[in-house]
Design an enzyme around this catalytic site. Structure first.
Site, PDB file in Angstrom:
ATOM      1  N   SER A  12       0.846  -1.195   0.000  1.00 57.52           N
ATOM      2  CA  SER A  12       0.000   0.000   0.000  1.00 57.52           C
ATOM      3  C   SER A  12       0.881   1.244   0.000  1.00 57.52           C
ATOM      4  O   SER A  12       1.673   1.448   0.931  1.00 57.52           O
ATOM      5  CB  SER A  12      -0.889   0.026   1.247  1.00 57.52           C
ATOM      6  OG  SER A  12      -1.462   1.320   1.367  1.00 57.52           O
ATOM      7  N   HIS A  37      -1.534  -1.560  -3.968  1.00 56.77           N
ATOM      8  CA  HIS A  37      -2.806  -1.311  -3.274  1.00 56.77           C
ATOM      9  C   HIS A  37      -2.931   0.197  -3.049  1.00 56.77           C
ATOM     10  O   HIS A  37      -2.027   0.832  -2.493  1.00 56.77           O
ATOM     11  CB  HIS A  37      -2.785  -2.068  -1.944  1.00 56.77           C
ATOM     12  CG  HIS A  37      -4.047  -2.015  -1.159  1.00 56.77           C
ATOM     13  ND1 HIS A  37      -5.134  -2.834  -1.427  1.00 56.77           N
ATOM     14  CD2 HIS A  37      -4.408  -1.260  -0.094  1.00 56.77           C
ATOM     15  CE1 HIS A  37      -6.100  -2.576  -0.557  1.00 56.77           C
ATOM     16  NE2 HIS A  37      -5.692  -1.618   0.269  1.00 56.77           N
ATOM     17  N   ASP A  39      -5.127   3.111  -1.362  1.00 57.46           N
ATOM     18  CA  ASP A  39      -6.112   3.366  -0.306  1.00 57.46           C
ATOM     19  C   ASP A  39      -6.734   4.738  -0.473  1.00 57.46           C
ATOM     20  O   ASP A  39      -6.048   5.757  -0.324  1.00 57.46           O
ATOM     21  CB  ASP A  39      -5.423   3.278   1.062  1.00 57.46           C
ATOM     22  CG  ASP A  39      -5.151   1.844   1.472  1.00 57.46           C
ATOM     23  OD1 ASP A  39      -6.105   1.047   1.469  1.00 57.46           O
ATOM     24  OD2 ASP A  39      -3.995   1.528   1.791  1.00 57.46           O
ATOM     25  N   MET A  41      -9.494   7.451   0.814  1.00 54.64           N
ATOM     26  CA  MET A  41     -10.240   7.803   2.043  1.00 54.64           C
ATOM     27  C   MET A  41     -10.949   9.145   1.878  1.00 54.64           C
ATOM     28  O   MET A  41     -10.390  10.066   1.271  1.00 54.64           O
ATOM     29  CB  MET A  41      -9.270   7.914   3.212  1.00 54.64           C
ATOM     30  CG  MET A  41      -8.447   6.671   3.414  1.00 54.64           C
ATOM     31  SD  MET A  41      -7.347   6.870   4.824  1.00 54.64           S
ATOM     32  CE  MET A  41      -6.468   5.315   4.763  1.00 54.64           C
ATOM     33  N   HIS A  70      -8.812   0.374  -3.174  1.00 57.71           N
ATOM     34  CA  HIS A  70      -9.657   0.126  -1.994  1.00 57.71           C
ATOM     35  C   HIS A  70     -10.355   1.432  -1.629  1.00 57.71           C
ATOM     36  O   HIS A  70      -9.708   2.369  -1.147  1.00 57.71           O
ATOM     37  CB  HIS A  70      -8.742  -0.383  -0.865  1.00 57.71           C
ATOM     38  CG  HIS A  70      -9.391  -0.508   0.474  1.00 57.71           C
ATOM     39  ND1 HIS A  70      -8.652  -0.643   1.637  1.00 57.71           N
ATOM     40  CD2 HIS A  70     -10.689  -0.533   0.855  1.00 57.71           C
ATOM     41  CE1 HIS A  70      -9.481  -0.737   2.670  1.00 57.71           C
ATOM     42  NE2 HIS A  70     -10.720  -0.665   2.232  1.00 57.71           N
ATOM     43  N   MET A  72     -12.505   3.611   0.632  1.00 57.27           N
ATOM     44  CA  MET A  72     -13.046   3.802   1.987  1.00 57.27           C
ATOM     45  C   MET A  72     -13.881   5.069   1.958  1.00 57.27           C
ATOM     46  O   MET A  72     -13.461   6.138   2.429  1.00 57.27           O
ATOM     47  CB  MET A  72     -11.890   3.901   2.994  1.00 57.27           C
ATOM     48  CG  MET A  72     -11.240   2.551   3.262  1.00 57.27           C
ATOM     49  SD  MET A  72      -9.601   2.692   4.006  1.00 57.27           S
ATOM     50  CE  MET A  72      -8.612   2.804   2.535  1.00 57.27           C
ATOM     51  N   MET A 141     -10.554  -6.430   6.551  1.00 56.94           N
ATOM     52  CA  MET A 141      -9.714  -5.484   7.303  1.00 56.94           C
ATOM     53  C   MET A 141      -9.315  -6.132   8.630  1.00 56.94           C
ATOM     54  O   MET A 141     -10.172  -6.631   9.373  1.00 56.94           O
ATOM     55  CB  MET A 141     -10.477  -4.187   7.589  1.00 56.94           C
ATOM     56  CG  MET A 141     -10.862  -3.367   6.370  1.00 56.94           C
ATOM     57  SD  MET A 141      -9.500  -2.997   5.265  1.00 56.94           S
ATOM     58  CE  MET A 141      -8.375  -2.127   6.358  1.00 56.94           C
ATOM     59  N   GLY A 149       0.007   1.488   9.944  1.00 54.53           N
ATOM     60  CA  GLY A 149       0.826   1.333  11.133  1.00 54.53           C
ATOM     61  C   GLY A 149       0.103   0.891  12.388  1.00 54.53           C
ATOM     62  O   GLY A 149       0.646   1.011  13.485  1.00 54.53           O
ATOM     63  N   ASP A 179      -5.868  -6.888   4.984  1.00 48.96           N
ATOM     64  CA  ASP A 179      -5.346  -5.513   4.974  1.00 48.96           C
ATOM     65  C   ASP A 179      -5.287  -4.960   6.393  1.00 48.96           C
ATOM     66  O   ASP A 179      -6.326  -4.810   7.055  1.00 48.96           O
ATOM     67  CB  ASP A 179      -6.293  -4.664   4.106  1.00 48.96           C
ATOM     68  CG  ASP A 179      -5.790  -3.258   3.867  1.00 48.96           C
ATOM     69  OD1 ASP A 179      -4.717  -2.893   4.366  1.00 48.96           O
ATOM     70  OD2 ASP A 179      -6.519  -2.512   3.168  1.00 48.96           O
ATOM     71  N   GLY A 181      -1.849  -4.198   9.371  1.00 43.81           N
ATOM     72  CA  GLY A 181      -0.958  -4.832  10.340  1.00 43.81           C
ATOM     73  C   GLY A 181      -0.323  -6.119   9.852  1.00 43.81           C
ATOM     74  O   GLY A 181       0.123  -6.936  10.665  1.00 43.81           O
ATOM     75  N   GLY A 201       1.594  -2.096   4.126  1.00 44.02           N
ATOM     76  CA  GLY A 201       2.097  -0.742   3.948  1.00 44.02           C
ATOM     77  C   GLY A 201       3.386  -0.576   4.716  1.00 44.02           C
ATOM     78  O   GLY A 201       4.493  -0.712   4.181  1.00 44.02           O
TER      79      GLY A 201
HETATM   80  C1  DX5 Z   1      -5.926   1.172   6.313  1.00 47.71           C
HETATM   81  C2  DX5 Z   1      -5.558   0.820   4.872  1.00 47.71           C
HETATM   82  C3  DX5 Z   1      -4.429  -0.126   4.773  1.00 47.71           C
HETATM   83  C4  DX5 Z   1      -3.171   0.346   5.385  1.00 47.71           C
HETATM   84  C5  DX5 Z   1      -2.302  -0.805   5.722  1.00 47.71           C
HETATM   85  O1  DX5 Z   1      -6.975   2.045   6.295  1.00 47.71           O
HETATM   86  O2  DX5 Z   1      -6.656   0.248   4.210  1.00 47.71           O
HETATM   87  O3  DX5 Z   1      -4.202  -0.533   3.429  1.00 47.71           O
HETATM   88  O4  DX5 Z   1      -2.476   1.238   4.564  1.00 47.71           O
HETATM   89  O5  DX5 Z   1      -1.200  -0.292   6.337  1.00 47.71           O
HETATM   90  P1  DX5 Z   1      -0.310  -1.127   7.355  1.00 47.71           P
HETATM   91  O6  DX5 Z   1       0.275  -2.260   6.556  1.00 47.71           O
HETATM   92  O7  DX5 Z   1       0.685  -0.115   7.794  1.00 47.71           O
HETATM   93  O8  DX5 Z   1      -1.204  -1.608   8.431  1.00 47.71           O
HETATM   94 ZN    ZN Z   2      -6.443  -0.815   2.078  1.00 46.60          ZN
END
Ligand code: DX5
Ligand code: ZN
Length: 219
Positions: A12, A37, A39, A41, A70, A72, A141, A149, A179, A181, A201
């Site tokens: 990501s 990926h 993201d 938002m 993705h 959101m 998720m 993070g 997706d 952690g 990510g």
């Molecule tokens: C969270 C995103 C993830 C996120 C993952 O809202 O959808 O894709 O970037 O990031 P890490 O791998 O740092 O948890």
């Molecule tokens: Zn994502």
């Protein structure tokens, strides 16, 4: 049950260099990966903003990567055309907001783009079951979406098993993507339960040895 798909890693770029996202795509390509990926938002469905279709479109011509987008968003159905035009090859949409999910999946598919549903950590698996025949992918998720993070939610693991079981019971072939952690410790917990597509990510972009990271999480 082993997944019918080969395990892949989709970094990501939320954790990439936002002053130079093109360089983050290059890092992914040079690592030999196929997917990125993206993201998206809206500051409503999740308490954060990232980037929009204009950025995705600007990144498209320079990259051979498969764009896994993705959304959101509270109203994802209003932005599908914009992301198709931007070059999305797969669009995943959340089941939690109130909008026509089935119609939106059908619309994405009708445009020749892959589609799928996304579930937040606390959303029951049953809420997505009716949509599964239309899905190329199911994204689960393992953090509350909005920020990179965060710590992996182990309580989502049984839901991975549930979607893996439904995939074989219902004779479906969707990918199962995780997706949030995902790192060297948590990736195997997912793949052992049938996940085949791992978003990472922070763990990818911060890895001291990216090729070792890829090798370990996709083996
Ligand atoms: C969270 C995103 C993830 C996120 C993952 O809202 O959808 O894709 O970037 O990031 P890490 O791998 O740092 O948890
Ligand atoms: Zn994502």
């Amino acid at each position: 049950m082993p997944s019918p798909h080969q395990t892949l890693l989709a970094p990501s770029i939320l954790a990439g260099d936002h002053a130079n996202l093109r360089s983050s795509l290059k890092v992914i390509e040079e690592a030999g990966l196929q997917w990125v990926h993206l993201d998206i938002m809206d500051g409503h469905f999740v308490p954060n903003l990232s980037f929009g279709p204009q950025t995705v479109k600007a990144l498209r011509p320079d990259s051979q990567l498969f764009f896994d987008v993705h959304l959101m968003l509270d109203n994802p159905h209003l932005y599908i055309d914009a992301f198709l035009d931007a070059g999305a090859q797969q669009i995943t949409i959340h089941v939690e907001p109130d909008y026509p999910v089935a119609d939106t999946l059908a619309y994405i598919k009708s445009k020749g783009c892959k589609c799928g549903v996304v579930l937040n950590p606390d959303t029951p698996a049953e809420d997505a079951k009716e949509f599964l025949p239309a899905c190329d992918i199911v994204l689960l998720m393992t953090v509350q979406p909005g920020f990179g993070g965060q710590s992996f939610r182990h309580d989502v693991l049984p839901k991975i098993e549930q979607f893996d079981a439904w995939r074989s019971e219902l004779g479906l072939n969707y990918r199962l993507e995780i997706d949030g952690g995902v790192d060297l410790q948590t990736a195997p917990l997912c793949t052992q339960r049938g996940a085949d597509s791992l978003v990472a990510g922070t763990a990818f972009f911060k890895a001291a040895d990216q090729s070792a990271f890829i090798q370990k999480v996709t083996c």
